[in-house]
Scaffold this motif. Structure first.
Motif, PDB file in Angstrom:
ATOM      1  N   LYS A  70      -7.344   1.609   1.637  1.00 10.29           N
ATOM      2  CA  LYS A  70      -6.182   0.066   2.358  1.00 10.29           C
ATOM      3  C   LYS A  70      -4.636   1.367   2.543  1.00 10.29           C
ATOM      4  CE  LYS A  70      -6.916  -3.923   0.830  1.00 10.29           C
ATOM      5  NZ  LYS A  70      -6.381  -5.335   0.247  1.00 10.29           N
ATOM      6  N   LEU A  71      -3.887   0.990   3.963  1.00 12.60           N
ATOM      7  CA  LEU A  71      -2.489   1.496   4.530  1.00 12.60           C
ATOM      8  C   LEU A  71      -1.885   0.830   4.739  1.00 12.60           C
ATOM      9  CD1 LEU A  71      -2.194   4.568   4.894  1.00 12.60           C
ATOM     10  CD2 LEU A  71      -2.211   3.730   7.112  1.00 12.60           C
ATOM     11  N   TYR A  72      -0.818   1.059   3.891  1.00 10.63           N
ATOM     12  CA  TYR A  72       0.374  -0.230   3.524  1.00 10.63           C
ATOM     13  C   TYR A  72       1.108   0.945   4.766  1.00 10.63           C
ATOM     14  CZ  TYR A  72      -2.169  -2.296   0.441  1.00 10.63           C
ATOM     15  OH  TYR A  72      -3.049  -3.114  -0.251  1.00 10.63           O
ATOM     16  N   SER A  73       1.448   0.327   5.395  1.00  9.96           N
ATOM     17  CA  SER A  73       3.058   1.007   6.753  1.00  9.96           C
ATOM     18  C   SER A  73       4.193  -0.024   6.467  1.00  9.96           C
ATOM     19  CB  SER A  73       2.972   0.165   8.195  1.00  9.96           C
ATOM     20  OG  SER A  73       3.849   0.699   8.718  1.00  9.96           O
ATOM     21  N   LEU A  74       5.180   0.837   5.717  1.00  9.91           N
ATOM     22  CA  LEU A  74       6.152   0.524   5.624  1.00  9.91           C
ATOM     23  C   LEU A  74       7.848   0.251   6.152  1.00  9.91           C
ATOM     24  CD1 LEU A  74       6.395   2.804   1.888  1.00  9.91           C
ATOM     25  CD2 LEU A  74       6.196   0.405   2.461  1.00  9.91           C
TER      26      LEU A  74
END
Length: 78
Positions: free
Chosen positions: A14-18
């Motif tokens: 999963k890619l968590y955008s900050l």
């Protein structure tokens, strides 16, 4: 509109955008450092020392209109 994107890839792919590309740099700095308890920062600097002895700096200004910058061994990358 900023030139900065911050994200964290997780081990489950999963890619968590900050911080999304185009959001203000000030928002990115505020995500990591709130000015609620101290004087506001001018810039957030992330510094990396490479195995080869180089110093890489990323500067994220605490401003809605300025762009993030990068330097290698003190020289700005354009």
């Amino acid at each position: 509109m900023s030139n900065l994107e911050v994200y964290a890839p997780a081990v489950d792919n999963k890619l968590y955008s900050l911080h999304e590309l185009g959001e203000s740099c000030k928002l990115a700095v505020h995500t990591l450092f709130s000015d609620d308890f101290a004087a506001p920062p001018r810039v957030l600097i992330i510094k990396v020392h490479t195995k080869a002895g180089k110093q890489v700096e990323i500067g994220i200004p605490y401003d809605h209109d300025d762009l993030a910058w990068a330097r290698i061994d003190g020289k700005i990358i354009e």
